[in-house]
Design a protein around this motif. Structure first.
Motif, short mmCIF file in Angstrom:
data_model
loop_
_atom_site.label_atom_id
_atom_site.label_comp_id
_atom_site.label_asym_id
_atom_site.label_seq_id
_atom_site.Cartn_x
_atom_site.Cartn_y
_atom_site.Cartn_z
N PRO A 97 6.10 -64.10 -65.92
CA PRO A 97 5.23 -63.72 -64.80
C PRO A 97 5.93 -62.89 -63.75
O PRO A 97 5.30 -62.02 -63.12
CB PRO A 97 4.77 -65.06 -64.20
N MET A 98 7.24 -63.09 -63.59
CA MET A 98 7.98 -62.27 -62.62
C MET A 98 7.99 -60.81 -63.04
O MET A 98 7.87 -59.91 -62.22
CB MET A 98 9.44 -62.74 -62.53
N LEU A 99 8.16 -60.58 -64.34
CA LEU A 99 8.29 -59.20 -64.82
C LEU A 99 6.93 -58.55 -65.09
O LEU A 99 6.73 -57.38 -64.83
CB LEU A 99 9.12 -59.16 -66.11
N LEU A 100 5.99 -59.33 -65.68
CA LEU A 100 4.75 -58.74 -66.20
C LEU A 100 3.54 -58.98 -65.31
O LEU A 100 2.52 -58.32 -65.48
CB LEU A 100 4.44 -59.33 -67.60
N GLY A 101 3.64 -59.95 -64.39
CA GLY A 101 2.45 -60.37 -63.65
C GLY A 101 1.69 -61.42 -64.46
O GLY A 101 1.93 -61.62 -65.65
N ARG A 102 0.73 -62.07 -63.81
CA ARG A 102 0.07 -63.23 -64.39
C ARG A 102 -0.71 -62.91 -65.67
O ARG A 102 -0.54 -63.56 -66.70
CB ARG A 102 -0.89 -63.83 -63.34
N SER A 103 -1.55 -61.88 -65.63
CA SER A 103 -2.46 -61.64 -66.76
C SER A 103 -1.72 -61.18 -68.01
O SER A 103 -2.01 -61.63 -69.12
CB SER A 103 -3.51 -60.61 -66.38
N ARG A 104 -0.76 -60.28 -67.82
CA ARG A 104 -0.01 -59.81 -68.99
C ARG A 104 0.91 -60.91 -69.51
O ARG A 104 1.13 -61.01 -70.73
CB ARG A 104 0.74 -58.53 -68.64
N ALA A 105 1.45 -61.74 -68.62
CA ALA A 105 2.28 -62.86 -69.07
C ALA A 105 1.43 -63.81 -69.92
O ALA A 105 1.88 -64.28 -70.98
CB ALA A 105 2.88 -63.61 -67.88
N VAL A 145 0.76 -62.14 -73.37
CA VAL A 145 1.94 -62.07 -74.23
C VAL A 145 2.37 -63.46 -74.70
O VAL A 145 2.69 -63.67 -75.87
CB VAL A 145 3.06 -61.35 -73.44
N ALA A 146 2.36 -64.44 -73.79
CA ALA A 146 2.84 -65.79 -74.15
C ALA A 146 1.84 -66.49 -75.05
O ALA A 146 2.23 -67.17 -76.00
CB ALA A 146 3.10 -66.61 -72.89
N ILE A 147 0.57 -66.33 -74.77
CA ILE A 147 -0.42 -67.11 -75.54
C ILE A 147 -0.93 -66.33 -76.73
O ILE A 147 -1.29 -66.91 -77.75
CB ILE A 147 -1.52 -67.65 -74.59
N GLY A 148 -0.88 -65.00 -76.69
CA GLY A 148 -1.17 -64.21 -77.90
C GLY A 148 -0.04 -64.33 -78.92
O GLY A 148 -0.28 -64.29 -80.12
N ALA A 149 1.20 -64.50 -78.44
CA ALA A 149 2.38 -64.69 -79.30
C ALA A 149 2.45 -63.63 -80.40
O ALA A 149 2.81 -63.94 -81.54
CB ALA A 149 2.42 -66.09 -79.88
N ASP A 150 2.11 -62.39 -80.08
CA ASP A 150 2.11 -61.32 -81.08
C ASP A 150 3.21 -60.30 -80.76
O ASP A 150 3.73 -60.27 -79.65
CB ASP A 150 0.74 -60.63 -81.08
N ALA A 186 5.53 -52.51 -74.07
CA ALA A 186 6.44 -53.34 -73.26
C ALA A 186 6.84 -52.60 -71.99
O ALA A 186 6.98 -53.20 -70.92
CB ALA A 186 7.67 -53.74 -74.08
N ALA A 187 7.01 -51.29 -72.09
CA ALA A 187 7.41 -50.51 -70.91
C ALA A 187 6.25 -50.43 -69.91
O ALA A 187 6.45 -50.59 -68.70
CB ALA A 187 7.86 -49.12 -71.33
N VAL A 188 5.03 -50.20 -70.41
CA VAL A 188 3.86 -50.16 -69.52
C VAL A 188 3.70 -51.52 -68.81
O VAL A 188 3.36 -51.59 -67.63
CB VAL A 188 2.58 -49.81 -70.32
N TYR A 189 3.98 -52.61 -69.54
CA TYR A 189 3.82 -53.96 -68.99
C TYR A 189 4.94 -54.35 -68.02
O TYR A 189 4.86 -55.38 -67.37
CB TYR A 189 3.78 -54.98 -70.14
N GLY A 190 6.03 -53.56 -68.00
CA GLY A 190 7.16 -53.95 -67.16
C GLY A 190 8.08 -54.97 -67.82
O GLY A 190 8.95 -55.54 -67.17
N TRP A 191 7.90 -55.18 -69.12
CA TRP A 191 8.77 -56.12 -69.85
C TRP A 191 10.14 -55.47 -70.07
O TRP A 191 11.17 -56.12 -70.05
CB TRP A 191 8.13 -56.49 -71.18
#
Ligand SMILES: *[C@@H]1O[C@H](CO)[C@@H](O)[C@H](O)[C@H]1NC(C)=O
Ligand SMILES: *[C@@H]1O[C@H](CO)[C@@H](O)[C@H](O)[C@H]1NC(C)=O
Ligand SMILES: *[C@@H]1O[C@H](CO)[C@@H](O)[C@H](O)[C@H]1NC(C)=O
Length: 297
Positions: A168-176, A179-184, A191-196
């Protein structure tokens, strides 16, 4: 050149090559001093670079080495294993708690506070605890064609321990959450657009981009780097031990769940940790092991 002096010349070259490149105690991480200010830490445990006890031992030794060195200003973490940066944690052979619990995040935090820049140079797959380590380094570059990022734990029925503090620090709430719950698998451009990661770079110019960045940093004034990093750390924040511990404890609870205990032997039998095709395609393979089981082992 006379014969004895030729031999001593060759010996001198061999000795300087050895000084420039030293394996840490287990050989998982190979440290190369490109110059005294610019080091490479190469992950070298084929075929998967699984985050295991050897990794932890070498990583802690490296953090000690970096802390005690007066000259190092930049460290590039790369991999010489084809297809993988760090594939994931070695879930089939868990490291003892004295290597993998508080000491782990304590040392990651210690590294984040050293007066130097750490760079994740990623040209392969990095998932789970591997992507968490990458996320904790200062700067991340990904090969557009080869890098893959996946916070994969939920796909195994686990909670992403350190990922819940870092993402959440890097990606923000929605993208976190995606990514975490899609696990894909996520490619470097996304990843660059998301700030990962900082940016995606075409693979054919990747090495020269990273090397140029590292050499620029290695040339600057050490005190200026140190103060700049300290202020940016202070203003950007980094997961606290308490935030990390909350995630770690949730992860420990998820490890004991019966559904994971019955799923794991089946996934291992199907190819986890032994079959490269299976590991590369893990985000798809996990779809065969959903629900409550029973799972065919
Ligand atoms: C880092 O790891 C070392 C060696 O395992 C351990 O003794 C030390 O307490 C750790 N440091 C932190 C800050 O957790
Ligand atoms: C490795 O995994 C792939 C994908 O699941 C499978 O098609 C292949 O047969 C496996 N190879 C071996 C040697 O088991
Ligand atoms: C990946 O796994 C999926 C699901 O099992 C399968 O349909 C697909 O063919 C696999 N891809 C590769 C490259 O093995």
């Amino acid at each position: 050149m006379k014969y004895p002096s030729l031999i001593s010349f060759i010996l001198a070259i061999a000795a300087s090559a050895l000084a420039a490149c030293q394996a840490t105690s287990t050989g998982f991480i190979r440290v190369t001093k490109v110059t005294p200010s610019y080091w490479r830490a190469t992950l070298s445990s084929p075929p998967f670079n699984l985050l295991n006890s050897n990794f932890y031992l070498d990583f802690y030794a490296l953090v000690d080495q970096l802390e005690n060195d007066q000259e190092v200003k930049v460290v590039v973490f790369d991999s010489d294993v084809p297809d993988f940066w760090i594939s994931r944690i070695d879930i089939a052979n868990p490291a003892p708690a004295e290597l993998s619990s508080e000491v782990w995040w304590g040392n990651v935090t210690r590294l984040s506070n050293l007066p130097l820049i750490t760079v994740a140079s990623i040209r392969g797959i990095t998932r789970g605890a591997g992507v968490e380590l990458a996320s904790a380094l200062d700067v991340r570059f990904g090969s557009r064609e080869k890098a893959v990022f996946n916070q994969i734990e939920v796909g195994f029925g686990l909670t992403p321990s350190s990922g819940m503090a870092l993402l959440p620090m890097l990606l923000g709430r929605s993208r976190a959450l995606e990514v975490a719950i899609g696990a894909d698998d996520v490619d470097a451009d996304t990843a660059a657009v998301y700030g990962w990661i900082n940016r995606a770079i075409p693979d054919d110019s990747f090495e020269s981009f990273v090397d140029t960045f590292a050499r620029r940093v290695a040339g600057w004034d050490h005190d200026v780097i140190a103060v700049t990093k300290k202020l940016i750390n202070k203003n950007a924040g980094f997961p606290t031990m308490e935030q990390w511990r909350e995630g770690y404890e949730a992860g420990q609870v998820s490890l004991t769940k019966p559904v994971l205990q019955s799923r794991l032997p089946a996934v291992i039998k199907a190819g986890l940790g032994s079959n490269i095709t299976f590991e590369k395609n893990l985000s798809q393979e996990t779809l065969k092991f959903t629900g409550d089981g029973p799972f065919q082992a």
